[in-house]
Design a protein around this motif. Structure first.
Motif, PDB file in Angstrom:
ATOM      1  N   ASP A  77      46.042 150.432 139.302  1.00  0.00           N
ATOM      2  CA  ASP A  77      45.239 149.527 138.596  1.00  0.00           C
ATOM      3  C   ASP A  77      45.678 147.882 138.414  1.00  0.00           C
ATOM      4  O   ASP A  77      46.590 147.725 139.326  1.00  0.00           O
ATOM      5  N   GLY A  78      44.942 146.972 138.045  1.00  0.00           N
ATOM      6  CA  GLY A  78      45.291 145.544 138.032  1.00  0.00           C
ATOM      7  C   GLY A  78      45.563 145.086 137.009  1.00  0.00           C
ATOM      8  O   GLY A  78      45.487 143.695 136.735  1.00  0.00           O
ATOM      9  N   LYS A  79      45.482 145.840 135.850  1.00  0.00           N
ATOM     10  CA  LYS A  79      45.878 145.205 134.336  1.00  0.00           C
ATOM     11  C   LYS A  79      46.812 146.017 133.769  1.00  0.00           C
ATOM     12  O   LYS A  79      47.356 147.296 134.354  1.00  0.00           O
ATOM     13  N   LEU A  80      47.608 145.224 132.976  1.00  0.00           N
ATOM     14  CA  LEU A  80      48.804 145.886 132.231  1.00  0.00           C
ATOM     15  C   LEU A  80      48.354 146.973 131.226  1.00  0.00           C
ATOM     16  O   LEU A  80      47.569 146.740 130.511  1.00  0.00           O
ATOM     17  N   ASP A  81      48.771 148.143 131.437  1.00  0.00           N
ATOM     18  CA  ASP A  81      48.200 149.373 130.681  1.00  0.00           C
ATOM     19  C   ASP A  81      49.339 149.347 129.430  1.00  0.00           C
ATOM     20  O   ASP A  81      50.691 149.922 129.325  1.00  0.00           O
ATOM     21  N   ALA A  82      48.998 148.986 128.128  1.00  0.00           N
ATOM     22  CA  ALA A  82      49.962 148.793 127.098  1.00  0.00           C
ATOM     23  C   ALA A  82      50.189 150.194 126.454  1.00  0.00           C
ATOM     24  O   ALA A  82      51.238 150.367 126.058  1.00  0.00           O
ATOM     25  N   GLU A  83      49.459 151.020 126.624  1.00  0.00           N
ATOM     26  CA  GLU A  83      49.694 152.397 126.155  1.00  0.00           C
ATOM     27  C   GLU A  83      50.763 153.129 127.151  1.00  0.00           C
ATOM     28  O   GLU A  83      51.518 153.758 126.611  1.00  0.00           O
ATOM     29  N   ALA A  84      50.677 152.792 128.332  1.00  0.00           N
ATOM     30  CA  ALA A  84      51.813 153.422 129.211  1.00  0.00           C
ATOM     31  C   ALA A  84      53.055 152.972 128.955  1.00  0.00           C
ATOM     32  O   ALA A  84      54.041 153.331 129.033  1.00  0.00           O
ATOM     33  N   ARG A 133      54.019 151.756 126.075  1.00  0.00           N
ATOM     34  CA  ARG A 133      54.695 152.068 124.930  1.00  0.00           C
ATOM     35  C   ARG A 133      55.165 153.676 125.272  1.00  0.00           C
ATOM     36  O   ARG A 133      56.167 154.020 124.584  1.00  0.00           O
ATOM     37  N   SER A 134      54.330 154.387 126.014  1.00  0.00           N
ATOM     38  CA  SER A 134      54.700 155.846 126.030  1.00  0.00           C
ATOM     39  C   SER A 134      55.761 156.177 127.028  1.00  0.00           C
ATOM     40  O   SER A 134      56.781 156.770 127.067  1.00  0.00           O
ATOM     41  N   GLU A 135      55.974 155.264 128.144  1.00  0.00           N
ATOM     42  CA  GLU A 135      56.885 155.315 129.283  1.00  0.00           C
ATOM     43  C   GLU A 135      58.201 154.785 128.874  1.00  0.00           C
ATOM     44  O   GLU A 135      59.293 155.094 129.503  1.00  0.00           O
ATOM     45  N   ARG A 136      58.410 153.669 127.971  1.00  0.00           N
ATOM     46  CA  ARG A 136      59.338 152.806 127.597  1.00  0.00           C
ATOM     47  C   ARG A 136      60.334 152.418 128.820  1.00  0.00           C
ATOM     48  O   ARG A 136      61.470 152.960 129.235  1.00  0.00           O
ATOM     49  N   PRO A 137      59.450 151.872 129.893  1.00  0.00           N
ATOM     50  CA  PRO A 137      60.246 151.606 131.133  1.00  0.00           C
ATOM     51  C   PRO A 137      61.393 150.349 130.657  1.00  0.00           C
ATOM     52  O   PRO A 137      61.457 149.595 129.952  1.00  0.00           O
ATOM     53  N   THR A 138      62.429 150.463 131.769  1.00  0.00           N
ATOM     54  CA  THR A 138      63.299 149.332 131.503  1.00  0.00           C
ATOM     55  C   THR A 138      63.008 148.225 132.928  1.00  0.00           C
ATOM     56  O   THR A 138      63.125 147.069 132.815  1.00  0.00           O
ATOM     57  N   ILE A 139      62.247 148.668 133.737  1.00  0.00           N
ATOM     58  CA  ILE A 139      61.710 147.689 134.821  1.00  0.00           C
ATOM     59  C   ILE A 139      60.315 148.019 134.891  1.00  0.00           C
ATOM     60  O   ILE A 139      59.834 149.142 135.044  1.00  0.00           O
TER      61      ILE A 139
END
Length: 366
Positions: free
Chosen positions: A335-342, A344-350
């Motif tokens: 994708d070329g856009k920030l996926d806000a839902e991802a 929230r759900s993935e809670r990445p550190t990076i």
């Protein structure tokens, strides 16, 4: 005798006129597949009283879909390339020297970008920078570190094989202008042009017949990214070439020659098969369809500590083979856009955003 000839000519002419329609119905040339990477128009619907608009749309539709078109393009493509040494579709694919092919101007004016004809203004670079800083701050409040990785165009890494009239401008490139603006911030902006230019002295790092970096170039790009992340996350192990088995082999034809239907005639002269050592093994644990997205997301499990969310373009496909081993869990999105839902759900550190050089203007809407 003259009448017979005239009749034969008339019959032959009539057959030629009917052949496209007959082919469209019967499929005489069905085995000639379109590989031009183009979206075909659909048959328009007639709505009274808008007959004129229907005629215009039908004309456009028929030009792209008439019977035998693929067969004719197949013959034309070989004649244009093999006899004249030119690209059958110069706006889509540029034929370079020594068997090299490059994307043409129909893809975000990539050739004109390379020639310095589509510069990036300082104000545009400032807008992109401000937008990315806003994203960085937004993610930092959630405990997420943002990194931006630019995958160079093949024209940038192998300009020497471009036609002489398409050589690079001596002015600052669009990427140089953006990099200069980003240097005033603390956002990790990873430009790997010099790293790839150094690596190409010993290995081929891009495909000759494709728009992307090859396996070795991918590994070099992943190593550069990981080494930058290690400055903030020392728990990530360093990348050593000795941890990979690298074998040179011949390769298949790439996407650029497929666009020209030359995939059966032009193959990669140099390709690589690369295998990580067992301690760097990772495994794909899920393929997740995404609503309104062509490509699914992919989840991987590795042996690291951090959680990675990777948002990238087609250059990220091959990166999935190397990066996940260095993280506890990785989630890759095309994708070329920030996926806000991802987020929230993935809670990445990076979070890594990867984008190819010719599309850096899209960073303004990430």
């Amino acid at each position: 005798m003259m009448q017979v000839r005239l009749r034969l000519a008339a019959i032959s002419f009539a057959i030629l006129l009917l052949l496209p329609s007959l082919d469209q119905v019967v499929g005489l040339s069905a085995w000639f597949r379109s590989t031009e990477n183009r979206r075909l128009r659909r048959m328009p619907l007639l709505h009274f009283p808008y007959v004129r608009q229907f005629v215009i749309r039908f004309d456009q539709y028929y030009k792209e879909n008439f019977g035998g078109r693929n067969a004719l393009f197949y013959v034309y493509s070989r004649w244009k390339y093999k006899i004249l040494g030119q690209s059958p579709l110069p706006e889509k694919v540029v034929v370079g020297k020594n068997g090299w092919f490059y994307l043409g101007n129909s893809y975000n004016q990539v050739v004109d970008q390379h020639r310095g004809l589509v510069p990036l203004s300082d104000s545009s670079a400032a807008l992109i920078t401000d937008h990315l800083i806003g994203r960085q701050q937004e993610l930092a409040r959630q405990g997420i570190k943002l990194y931006v990785l630019i995958a160079p165009d093949s024209q940038t890494i192998y300009p020497e094989y471009l036609p002489d009239h398409l050589q690079q401008s001596k002015e600052l490139s669009r990427l140089d202008v953006l990099k200069r603006a980003m240097a005033k911030t603390n956002l990790p902006f990873i430009d790997i042009r010099d790293t790839l230019l150094a690596a190409k002295r010993t290995h081929r790092v891009y495909y000759q017949t494709d728009t992307h970096w090859n396996e070795y170039g991918t590994l070099v790009g992943c190593a550069a990214l990981l080494n930058r992340i290690r400055q903030d996350r020392p728990t990530i192990p360093p990348v050593y070439v000795m941890n990979y088995t690298i074998q040179q082999r011949s390769g298949m034809s790439g996407d650029l020659t497929h666009m020209l239907t030359l995939q059966d005639n032009v193959n990669e002269k140099v390709a690589y098969a690369i295998r990580p050592s067992s301690k760097l093994a990772s495994r794909q644990i899920a393929v997740i369809p995404r609503e309104k997205a062509v490509f699914p997301a992919r989840r991987f499990a590795g042996s690291g500590f951090d959680r990675l969310l990777f948002i990238g373009d087609s250059f990220s496909n091959s990166m999935m083979r190397y990066l996940p081993a260095y993280f506890r869990e990785s989630y890759f999105i095309r994708d070329g856009k920030l996926d806000a839902e991802a987020v929230r759900s993935e809670r990445p550190t990076i979070l890594v955003l990867e984008i190819v050089e010719r599309n850096i203007n899209q960073l303004a809407t990430f």
